[in-house]
Enzyme design. Structure first.
Site, PDB file in Angstrom:
ATOM      1  N   GLU A  54       0.833  -1.213   0.000  1.00  0.00           N
ATOM      2  CA  GLU A  54       0.000   0.000   0.000  1.00  0.00           C
ATOM      3  C   GLU A  54       0.866   1.262   0.000  1.00  0.00           C
ATOM      4  OE1 GLU A  54      -2.179  -3.019   2.753  1.00  0.00           O
ATOM      5  OE2 GLU A  54      -0.152  -2.657   2.007  1.00  0.00           O
ATOM      6  N   ARG A 209      21.311 -23.531  -7.599  1.00  0.00           N
ATOM      7  CA  ARG A 209      22.339 -23.091  -8.539  1.00  0.00           C
ATOM      8  C   ARG A 209      21.770 -22.201  -9.631  1.00  0.00           C
ATOM      9  NH1 ARG A 209      23.696 -27.898  -6.600  1.00  0.00           N
ATOM     10  NH2 ARG A 209      22.967 -29.301  -8.234  1.00  0.00           N
ATOM     11  N   GLU A 295      12.883 -33.392  -1.029  1.00  0.00           N
ATOM     12  CA  GLU A 295      13.461 -34.004  -2.228  1.00  0.00           C
ATOM     13  C   GLU A 295      14.061 -35.349  -1.860  1.00  0.00           C
ATOM     14  OE1 GLU A 295      15.321 -32.282  -5.696  1.00  0.00           O
ATOM     15  OE2 GLU A 295      15.415 -30.363  -4.658  1.00  0.00           O
ATOM     16  N   GLY A 297      14.273 -39.503  -0.827  1.00  0.00           N
ATOM     17  CA  GLY A 297      14.025 -40.707  -1.618  1.00  0.00           C
ATOM     18  C   GLY A 297      12.659 -41.283  -1.307  1.00  0.00           C
ATOM     19  N   PHE A 302       7.353 -41.694   1.783  1.00  0.00           N
ATOM     20  CA  PHE A 302       6.235 -42.420   2.401  1.00  0.00           C
ATOM     21  C   PHE A 302       6.122 -42.066   3.885  1.00  0.00           C
ATOM     22  CE2 PHE A 302       4.248 -46.178   4.448  1.00  0.00           C
ATOM     23  CZ  PHE A 302       2.991 -46.060   3.847  1.00  0.00           C
TER      24      PHE A 302
END
Length: 368
Positions: A54, A209, A295, A297, A302
């Protein structure tokens, strides 16, 4: 008038988006000032600690704003933070009408800005593109209420659902456009989490990167502290800090060694032989980590779903077929027994990213 309200709010949302990655932990906010159907000022929250949307919109105004309408993507603040309250500024500038997308999610202040504006005799309209504004600030919206990080589970797989070949080769399943997009995501979120097996197998750096990108805090889940001391994630702590979650089963000598090297070790409860992820993300939230890119495995994915810490799912699908009964899929672990126990993904949308397809949606929290 409603169509015009939507039109100008859409512009305010597009402006808000420009603050991504620079305003956290604040929300992204955009503002547009309209008089007689003409835009006479606009702005967005550009950087944490600096002017709110604003204020920047008023600063850019090309003429007197008295009686104008201001479109704001999030309820104007009503309290003193790093800057004075924006609701006071709107009243002081004699704005005639305020159109707001979403209310402040913080239950302590939600609706307070609106009441302040109405008490000053200003017409207030709320709920214009509210859902779009909430999605734009999905991290802020969760974190401010629960103090727990917003978790995005990301996976890259082949058309037949494999994240690696049977020999474990996984680089690279997706194309360069998808990989670059993930680096942007790493830069925008405050933490990146993987399981120790990923560190042992791939030895990733877990940094962003891209030019001008920010490195997320590297978070490793390692219940027995199997991490190799020469791992990339343990190097250059100045570039990116590393936190390791372990349990009481870890070797105390290795804990001491890692702590001497500047690595932060968090011992969390052991839950049926694994790290208690729910307890761990609560600790991360207390340390100011408002968002995590998962990220990890297949096993960690799970576990995270089971612990109910995943909010959003992003799956990149590459146009290739890999095969192999033993080749891993994105979500491993023990898996569920009955289809009725499956984790439902809602609001699923698809988009093309280079040669790959990105599917993204939200984990339905209703049935859990």
């Amino acid at each position: 008038m409603h169509d015009l309200d939507t039109h100008f709010m859409q512009m305010a949302l597009e402006l808000a988006e420009k603050g991504r990655g620079a305003v956290a932990p604040n929300p992204m906010v955009g503002a547009v000032i309209v008089k007689d159907g003409r835009i006479i000022g606009s702005g967005y929250h550009e950087k944490f600690g600096e002017g709110h949307a604003e204020v920047n919109a008023f600063r850019s105004a090309t003429e007197d704003v008295t009686g104008a309408t201001i479109y704001v993507t999030l309820e104007p603040c009503s309290h003193y933070g790093k800057t004075p309250p924006c609701s006071d500024k709107i009243i002081e500038k004699k704005i005639g009408r305020v159109v707001i997308a979403a209310l402040d999610p913080n239950p302590l202040v939600s609706g307070r800005g609106v009441k302040k504006l109405q008490a000053a005799g200003i017409e207030v309209v709320t709920g214009v593109l509210a859902e779009e504004s909430s999605r734009l600030n999905e991290i802020f919206m969760k974190y401010i209420v629960t103090k727990e990080p917003f978790v995005v589970m990301k996976a890259a797989m082949s058309l037949d659902g494999k994240i690696a070949t049977r020999t474990g080769e996984s680089q690279w399943i997706t194309g360069p456009a998808a990989r670059e997009q993930v680096h942007h995501l790493r830069s925008a979120l405050s933490g990146i989490m993987v399981g120790v097996q990923t560190v042992i197998t791939d030895d990733p750096q877990l940094t962003s990167r891209i030019p001008g990108g920010k490195n997320p805090v590297r978070i490793i889940v390692d219940s027995t502290l199997r991490i190799p001391l020469e791992a990339n994630v343990l190097k250059n702590q100045d570039a990116a800090k590393t936190i390791i979650a372990t349990t009481a089963r870890a070797d105390r000598n290795k804990v001491a060694l890692l702590e001497e090297a500047g690595i932060e070790i968090v011992t969390v409860p052991d839950q049926s032989g694994q790290t208690d992820l729910k307890a761990f993300v609560k600790i991360l939230g207390e340390r100011g980590i408002d968002s995590i890119l998962l990220e990890g495995g297949a096993t960690l994915n799970f576990s995270a779903l089971q612990a109910n810490i995943v909010d959003k799912v992003q799956v990149y699908i590459a146009p290739k077929l890999i095969g192999g009964e033993t080749a891993k899929t994105p979500v491993g672990g023990a898996g569920i027994e009955k289809l009725s126990q499956a984790f439902s993904v809602i609001e699923l949308k698809a988009s093309a990213v280079g040669e790959d397809i990105l599917l993204e949606g939200y984990i339905s929290k209703n049935e859990q």
